[in-house]
Design a protein around this motif. Structure first.
Motif, PDB file in Angstrom:
ATOM      1  N   ILE A  23       0.835  -1.204   0.000  1.00 52.25           N
ATOM      2  CA  ILE A  23       0.000   0.000   0.000  1.00 52.25           C
ATOM      3  C   ILE A  23       0.871   1.256   0.000  1.00 52.25           C
ATOM      4  O   ILE A  23       0.501   2.288  -0.564  1.00 52.25           O
ATOM      5  CB  ILE A  23      -0.976   0.000   1.193  1.00 52.25           C
ATOM      6  CG1 ILE A  23      -1.985   1.151   1.029  1.00 52.25           C
ATOM      7  CG2 ILE A  23      -0.238   0.097   2.528  1.00 52.25           C
ATOM      8  CD1 ILE A  23      -3.153   1.071   1.979  1.00 52.25           C
ATOM      9  N   GLU A  24       2.049   1.166   0.599  1.00 55.32           N
ATOM     10  CA  GLU A  24       2.960   2.310   0.601  1.00 55.32           C
ATOM     11  C   GLU A  24       3.402   2.664  -0.824  1.00 55.32           C
ATOM     12  O   GLU A  24       3.539   3.830  -1.169  1.00 55.32           O
ATOM     13  CB  GLU A  24       4.184   2.016   1.470  1.00 55.32           C
ATOM     14  CG  GLU A  24       3.904   1.952   2.962  1.00 55.32           C
ATOM     15  CD  GLU A  24       3.251   0.645   3.395  1.00 55.32           C
ATOM     16  OE1 GLU A  24       2.685   0.611   4.510  1.00 55.32           O
ATOM     17  OE2 GLU A  24       3.307  -0.335   2.619  1.00 55.32           O
ATOM     18  N   GLU A  25       3.622   1.646  -1.634  1.00 60.07           N
ATOM     19  CA  GLU A  25       4.043   1.871  -3.018  1.00 60.07           C
ATOM     20  C   GLU A  25       2.884   2.334  -3.889  1.00 60.07           C
ATOM     21  O   GLU A  25       3.083   3.062  -4.861  1.00 60.07           O
ATOM     22  CB  GLU A  25       4.646   0.593  -3.594  1.00 60.07           C
ATOM     23  CG  GLU A  25       5.952   0.169  -2.945  1.00 60.07           C
ATOM     24  CD  GLU A  25       6.408  -1.197  -3.428  1.00 60.07           C
ATOM     25  OE1 GLU A  25       7.481  -1.264  -4.057  1.00 60.07           O
ATOM     26  OE2 GLU A  25       5.687  -2.189  -3.188  1.00 60.07           O
ATOM     27  N   ALA A  26       1.674   1.909  -3.547  1.00 56.59           N
ATOM     28  CA  ALA A  26       0.514   2.226  -4.374  1.00 56.59           C
ATOM     29  C   ALA A  26      -0.105   3.575  -4.061  1.00 56.59           C
ATOM     30  O   ALA A  26      -0.826   4.149  -4.880  1.00 56.59           O
ATOM     31  CB  ALA A  26      -0.555   1.133  -4.202  1.00 56.59           C
ATOM     32  N   THR A  27       0.174   4.101  -2.882  1.00 60.59           N
ATOM     33  CA  THR A  27      -0.454   5.346  -2.451  1.00 60.59           C
ATOM     34  C   THR A  27       0.114   6.561  -3.187  1.00 60.59           C
ATOM     35  O   THR A  27       1.314   6.695  -3.358  1.00 60.59           O
ATOM     36  CB  THR A  27      -0.265   5.541  -0.934  1.00 60.59           C
ATOM     37  OG1 THR A  27      -0.799   4.406  -0.249  1.00 60.59           O
ATOM     38  CG2 THR A  27      -0.992   6.780  -0.458  1.00 60.59           C
ATOM     39  N   TYR A  28      -0.787   7.430  -3.595  1.00 60.84           N
ATOM     40  CA  TYR A  28      -0.428   8.659  -4.307  1.00 60.84           C
ATOM     41  C   TYR A  28      -0.529   9.845  -3.346  1.00 60.84           C
ATOM     42  O   TYR A  28      -1.473   9.955  -2.571  1.00 60.84           O
ATOM     43  CB  TYR A  28      -1.381   8.851  -5.486  1.00 60.84           C
ATOM     44  CG  TYR A  28      -1.388  10.231  -6.092  1.00 60.84           C
ATOM     45  CD1 TYR A  28      -0.275  10.710  -6.773  1.00 60.84           C
ATOM     46  CD2 TYR A  28      -2.516  11.035  -6.008  1.00 60.84           C
ATOM     47  CE1 TYR A  28      -0.291  11.973  -7.350  1.00 60.84           C
ATOM     48  CE2 TYR A  28      -2.544  12.300  -6.580  1.00 60.84           C
ATOM     49  CZ  TYR A  28      -1.430  12.758  -7.245  1.00 60.84           C
ATOM     50  OH  TYR A  28      -1.451  14.008  -7.807  1.00 60.84           O
TER      51      TYR A  28
ATOM     52  N   LYS B 225      -1.689  16.469   4.655  1.00 60.75           N
ATOM     53  CA  LYS B 225      -1.302  15.083   4.899  1.00 60.75           C
ATOM     54  C   LYS B 225      -2.248  14.113   4.194  1.00 60.75           C
ATOM     55  O   LYS B 225      -2.489  13.008   4.665  1.00 60.75           O
ATOM     56  CB  LYS B 225      -1.282  14.801   6.403  1.00 60.75           C
ATOM     57  CG  LYS B 225      -0.228  15.602   7.153  1.00 60.75           C
ATOM     58  CD  LYS B 225      -0.247  15.292   8.637  1.00 60.75           C
ATOM     59  CE  LYS B 225       0.808  16.097   9.371  1.00 60.75           C
ATOM     60  NZ  LYS B 225       0.772  15.812  10.830  1.00 60.75           N
ATOM     61  N   LEU B 226      -2.764  14.541   3.057  1.00 60.75           N
ATOM     62  CA  LEU B 226      -3.680  13.692   2.279  1.00 60.75           C
ATOM     63  C   LEU B 226      -2.916  12.682   1.443  1.00 60.75           C
ATOM     64  O   LEU B 226      -1.923  13.012   0.795  1.00 60.75           O
ATOM     65  CB  LEU B 226      -4.532  14.567   1.357  1.00 60.75           C
ATOM     66  CG  LEU B 226      -5.438  13.828   0.361  1.00 60.75           C
ATOM     67  CD1 LEU B 226      -6.492  13.000   1.082  1.00 60.75           C
ATOM     68  CD2 LEU B 226      -6.078  14.815  -0.605  1.00 60.75           C
ATOM     69  N   LYS B 227      -3.406  11.437   1.472  1.00 58.16           N
ATOM     70  CA  LYS B 227      -2.899  10.394   0.584  1.00 58.16           C
ATOM     71  C   LYS B 227      -4.092   9.751  -0.126  1.00 58.16           C
ATOM     72  O   LYS B 227      -5.189   9.686   0.424  1.00 58.16           O
ATOM     73  CB  LYS B 227      -2.108   9.346   1.357  1.00 58.16           C
ATOM     74  CG  LYS B 227      -0.799   9.877   1.948  1.00 58.16           C
ATOM     75  CD  LYS B 227       0.018   8.776   2.596  1.00 58.16           C
ATOM     76  CE  LYS B 227       1.320   9.327   3.167  1.00 58.16           C
ATOM     77  NZ  LYS B 227       2.138   8.254   3.782  1.00 58.16           N
ATOM     78  N   VAL B 228      -3.847   9.307  -1.342  1.00 58.45           N
ATOM     79  CA  VAL B 228      -4.921   8.762  -2.174  1.00 58.45           C
ATOM     80  C   VAL B 228      -4.538   7.374  -2.665  1.00 58.45           C
ATOM     81  O   VAL B 228      -3.440   7.170  -3.180  1.00 58.45           O
ATOM     82  CB  VAL B 228      -5.200   9.679  -3.388  1.00 58.45           C
ATOM     83  CG1 VAL B 228      -6.292   9.088  -4.268  1.00 58.45           C
ATOM     84  CG2 VAL B 228      -5.574  11.083  -2.926  1.00 58.45           C
ATOM     85  N   LEU B 229      -5.464   6.432  -2.498  1.00 57.49           N
ATOM     86  CA  LEU B 229      -5.287   5.082  -3.035  1.00 57.49           C
ATOM     87  C   LEU B 229      -6.324   4.892  -4.126  1.00 57.49           C
ATOM     88  O   LEU B 229      -7.515   4.751  -3.845  1.00 57.49           O
ATOM     89  CB  LEU B 229      -5.459   4.028  -1.932  1.00 57.49           C
ATOM     90  CG  LEU B 229      -5.253   2.564  -2.347  1.00 57.49           C
ATOM     91  CD1 LEU B 229      -3.830   2.335  -2.861  1.00 57.49           C
ATOM     92  CD2 LEU B 229      -5.557   1.629  -1.185  1.00 57.49           C
ATOM     93  N   THR B 230      -5.876   4.941  -5.371  1.00 60.30           N
ATOM     94  CA  THR B 230      -6.809   4.785  -6.492  1.00 60.30           C
ATOM     95  C   THR B 230      -7.262   3.335  -6.595  1.00 60.30           C
ATOM     96  O   THR B 230      -6.786   2.471  -5.871  1.00 60.30           O
ATOM     97  CB  THR B 230      -6.153   5.232  -7.810  1.00 60.30           C
ATOM     98  OG1 THR B 230      -4.992   4.424  -8.056  1.00 60.30           O
ATOM     99  CG2 THR B 230      -5.748   6.704  -7.743  1.00 60.30           C
TER     100      THR B 230
END
Length: 217
Positions: free
Chosen positions: A112-117, A123-128
């Protein structure tokens, strides 16, 4: 490993009013929604919220993206997940690739660390959503999804999930049951009362906790 999806995107052409016009009346309305959610959950450990709608075209994705941005602007650590595997759109809002995402994490292809944008907004992160699969309901309903939500809930102040329409797809009901709360999105002049009542009934049958309804103009 360095997150290869870290970048600051050009978001001005998208519907992120809370980012491009943070002092507007609409942005203030999102701040009100954010505050109301916090009031509803301040005495609980609720952190994971699903947003869904009875039918398509209710403005659900635009709303959840703006809400995520609004929360991140208040220094909250927010994870936005696109769990609409049938018709994903979060990647379009944030102008990023959808080659990797949630499906790839759940199938063990990537962490998930690699996939998160990281769009570069607080501090927003996005997982498509990631690559398309044949059976979204089976993937989203397995233990891996439950484990992912448990893990990420402890790492963020808030986890927001965009999902398919609740009356059309089984996985939305499954996800609703996994989350701490569900926000139902209706569109003024489009969502019929019968559909709104049926959506509530379906969510009740899924033992989901409806924490609020937003009428989108």
């Amino acid at each position: 490993m360095l997150n290869k999806r870290t970048q600051t995107a050009n978001l001005k052409k998208q519907n992120l009013i809370t980012y491009t016009r943070s002092n507007s009346i609409i942005s203030d309305q999102f701040r009100t929604i954010r505050t109301n959610i916090k009031f509803l959950t301040e005495e609980k450990e609720n952190k994971t919220f699903l947003m869904t709608s009875p039918g398509s075209g209710e403005g659900k994705t635009t709303l959840i993206a703006n809400l995520a941005v609004s929360m991140a602007q208040q220094k909250e650590k927010v994870l936005l997940i696109d769990a609409n595997l049938r018709n994903p759109n979060i990647h379009n809002v944030f102008k990023t690739s959808n080659e990797i995402g949630l499906t790839d994490v759940l199938t063990g292809k990537i962490s998930i660390e690699e996939a998160t944008y990281i769009p570069g907004i607080g501090k927003l992160k996005v997982l498509t959503s990631g690559s398309t699969l044949v059976n979204p309901a089976e993937l989203l309903g397995n233990e891996l999804m439950i484990d992912l939500l448990k893990k990420e809930t402890s790492a963020y102040d808030m986890v927001l999930i965009d999902s398919p329409t609740v009356l059309d797809f089984t996985e939305t009901r499954i996800l609703a049951n996994m989350c701490d709360g569900v926000v139902l999105i209706l569109q003024r002049g489009k969502t019929g009362m019968e559909k709104a009542i049926e959506a509530q009934r379906v969510l009740d049958l899924a033992h989901a906790e409806i924490v609020g309804v937003i009428v989108n103009k």
